[in-house]
Design a protein around this motif. Structure first.
Motif, mmCIF file in Angstrom:
data_model
loop_
_atom_site.group_PDB
_atom_site.id
_atom_site.type_symbol
_atom_site.label_atom_id
_atom_site.label_comp_id
_atom_site.label_asym_id
_atom_site.label_seq_id
_atom_site.Cartn_x
_atom_site.Cartn_y
_atom_site.Cartn_z
ATOM 1 N N UNK A 117 0.839 -1.204 0.000
ATOM 2 C CA UNK A 117 0.000 0.000 0.000
ATOM 3 C C UNK A 117 0.868 1.246 0.000
ATOM 4 N N UNK A 118 1.962 1.204 0.744
ATOM 5 C CA UNK A 118 2.895 2.334 0.753
ATOM 6 C C UNK A 118 3.412 2.615 -0.653
ATOM 7 N N UNK A 119 3.754 1.566 -1.392
ATOM 8 C CA UNK A 119 4.291 1.742 -2.743
ATOM 9 C C UNK A 119 3.283 2.423 -3.659
ATOM 10 N N UNK A 120 2.027 2.025 -3.574
ATOM 11 C CA UNK A 120 0.985 2.640 -4.405
ATOM 12 C C UNK A 120 0.809 4.112 -4.041
ATOM 13 N N UNK A 121 0.815 4.418 -2.759
ATOM 14 C CA UNK A 121 0.662 5.807 -2.329
ATOM 15 C C UNK A 121 1.880 6.647 -2.705
ATOM 16 N N UNK A 122 3.059 6.035 -2.665
ATOM 17 C CA UNK A 122 4.276 6.730 -3.107
ATOM 18 C C UNK A 122 4.206 7.064 -4.590
ATOM 19 N N UNK A 123 3.638 6.152 -5.373
ATOM 20 C CA UNK A 123 3.492 6.409 -6.809
ATOM 21 C C UNK A 123 2.481 7.516 -7.065
ATOM 22 N N UNK A 124 1.419 7.548 -6.260
ATOM 23 C CA UNK A 124 0.396 8.583 -6.415
ATOM 24 C C UNK A 124 0.906 9.950 -5.976
ATOM 25 N N UNK A 127 -7.812 8.752 -0.403
ATOM 26 C CA UNK A 127 -7.000 7.615 0.045
ATOM 27 C C UNK A 127 -7.800 6.314 -0.097
ATOM 28 N N UNK A 128 -9.034 6.353 0.396
ATOM 29 C CA UNK A 128 -9.874 5.150 0.341
ATOM 30 C C UNK A 128 -10.052 4.657 -1.084
ATOM 31 N N UNK A 129 -10.366 5.565 -1.986
ATOM 32 C CA UNK A 129 -10.634 5.162 -3.368
ATOM 33 C C UNK A 129 -9.387 4.620 -4.044
ATOM 34 N N UNK A 130 -8.239 5.244 -3.779
ATOM 35 C CA UNK A 130 -6.976 4.794 -4.371
ATOM 36 C C UNK A 130 -6.626 3.392 -3.894
ATOM 37 N N UNK A 131 -6.740 3.152 -2.592
ATOM 38 C CA UNK A 131 -6.402 1.846 -2.031
ATOM 39 C C UNK A 131 -7.385 0.783 -2.508
ATOM 40 N N UNK A 132 -8.673 1.117 -2.530
ATOM 41 C CA UNK A 132 -9.695 0.152 -2.966
ATOM 42 C C UNK A 132 -9.494 -0.248 -4.421
ATOM 43 N N UNK A 133 -9.066 0.705 -5.249
ATOM 44 C CA UNK A 133 -8.853 0.418 -6.665
ATOM 45 C C UNK A 133 -7.707 -0.581 -6.855
ATOM 46 N N UNK A 187 0.162 16.477 -5.465
ATOM 47 C CA UNK A 187 -0.028 15.382 -6.415
ATOM 48 C C UNK A 187 -1.290 15.538 -7.248
ATOM 49 N N UNK A 188 -1.254 14.971 -8.442
ATOM 50 C CA UNK A 188 -2.448 14.892 -9.278
ATOM 51 C C UNK A 188 -3.481 14.040 -8.563
ATOM 52 N N UNK A 189 -4.726 14.514 -8.533
ATOM 53 C CA UNK A 189 -5.825 13.851 -7.821
ATOM 54 C C UNK A 189 -5.589 13.862 -6.308
ATOM 55 N N UNK A 190 -4.760 14.802 -5.837
ATOM 56 C CA UNK A 190 -4.493 14.937 -4.410
ATOM 57 C C UNK A 190 -5.414 15.949 -3.756
ATOM 58 N N UNK A 191 -4.964 16.500 -2.637
ATOM 59 C CA UNK A 191 -5.800 17.381 -1.822
ATOM 60 C C UNK A 191 -6.400 18.523 -2.631
ATOM 61 N N UNK A 192 -5.560 19.243 -3.383
ATOM 62 C CA UNK A 192 -6.053 20.452 -4.047
ATOM 63 C C UNK A 192 -6.887 20.162 -5.283
ATOM 64 N N UNK A 193 -6.603 19.069 -5.978
ATOM 65 C CA UNK A 193 -7.484 18.681 -7.078
ATOM 66 C C UNK A 193 -8.852 18.262 -6.554
ATOM 67 N N UNK A 194 -8.874 17.538 -5.432
ATOM 68 C CA UNK A 194 -10.149 17.131 -4.847
ATOM 69 C C UNK A 194 -10.911 18.333 -4.306
#
Length: 258
Positions: free
Chosen positions: A7-14, A232-238, A106-113
């Protein structure tokens, strides 16, 4: 089986660490990267109630925005809030991943949301921060009066209230910066924004915005950044459909309006 490191690796990529501000503290801050994940709890902050919720829900990983270890920590003892949190996490085998200013940028991060929550279109980077990727600017589908837009912000973010500095302009091009971003107002103006929505602002910055003709809205730190818990939830669930993941139900804004 999904491990904390997966999960850390996916979040690092995001949200790559190089996007984080130099003063920040991000990544796996508590726990064992090899531990198998039984469940993930997502929140804006890792607080004692959030840790207790994770224990009750069988979640051994908390993913949060704000770092649970931020300022220099020279000791971990039960007579400090941070110490109590860390001790409880470690005793119960709970890991903590925190993605802060890297997730702001990040793209699709705090400010994009945040921009999406306000319905902005044609969104671009504001160009602020050490990496030049902090903040966003976009357009409203149709112009609003400042009063109409303030009500729109309050409703869209579920904010208890909105502090407003009236720059004397109709709202059509809006800059956003989740959290304490008032010092970025010059970047907002440079991108043609007539209005800037942030999460924390001091009196002097509100005065300056008024004086330079920029509408400034302080919608609160929690409301402007909390959408990332769902991100975070949506990224991890995907990426990990078999890993139970949920957003905290106990973590809420500590600021009330009467």
């Amino acid at each position: 089986m999904t491990a904390v490191k997966d999960i850390l690796q996916v979040l690092e990529q995001a949200a790559p660490y190089e996007l984080a501000e130099g003063w920040d503290n991000v990544g796996l801050l508590v726990g064992d990267p090899e531990e198998t994940v039984t469940g993930v709890l997502c929140a804006l902050d890792i607080t004692l109630p959030v840790v207790e919720e994770a224990i009750e829900q069988g979640c051994n990983l908390i993913v949060a925005h704000h770092p649970v270890i931020f300022t220099s920590v020279s000791r971990v003892t039960a007579d400090t809030v941070t110490g109590k949190i860390l001790i409880k996490m470690i005793r119960n085998g709970i890991s903590g991943i925190c993605m802060h200013t890297n997730m702001d940028c990040a793209e699709a991060g705090v400010n994009d949301l945040l921009a999406a929550s306000l319905g902005l279109t044609d969104v671009v980077s504001m160009g602020a921060g050490e990496t030049g990727t902090l903040g966003r600017v976009g357009n409203l589908p149709h112009p609003m009066s400042l009063a109409e837009f303030a009500a729109h912000v309050k409703t869209s973010l579920g904010a208890g209230g909105v502090r407003v500095a009236d720059g004397g302009k109709t709202v059509s091009r809006v800059a956003v910066g989740g959290g304490a971003c008032g010092k970025m107002m010059d970047y907002a103006v440079a991108k043609g924004a007539d209005t800037f929505v942030i999460g924390d602002c001091s009196y002097d910055l509100m005065m300056r915005a008024h004086d330079i003709g920029l509408n400034l809205l302080d919608a609160g730190h929690f409301p402007t950044e909390n959408p990332i818990a769902y991100g975070f939830r949506d990224c991890i669930a995907e990426h990990f459909p078999d890993a139970p993941v949920r957003v905290s139900k106990v973590h809420a804004d500590c600021i009330s309006f009467y």
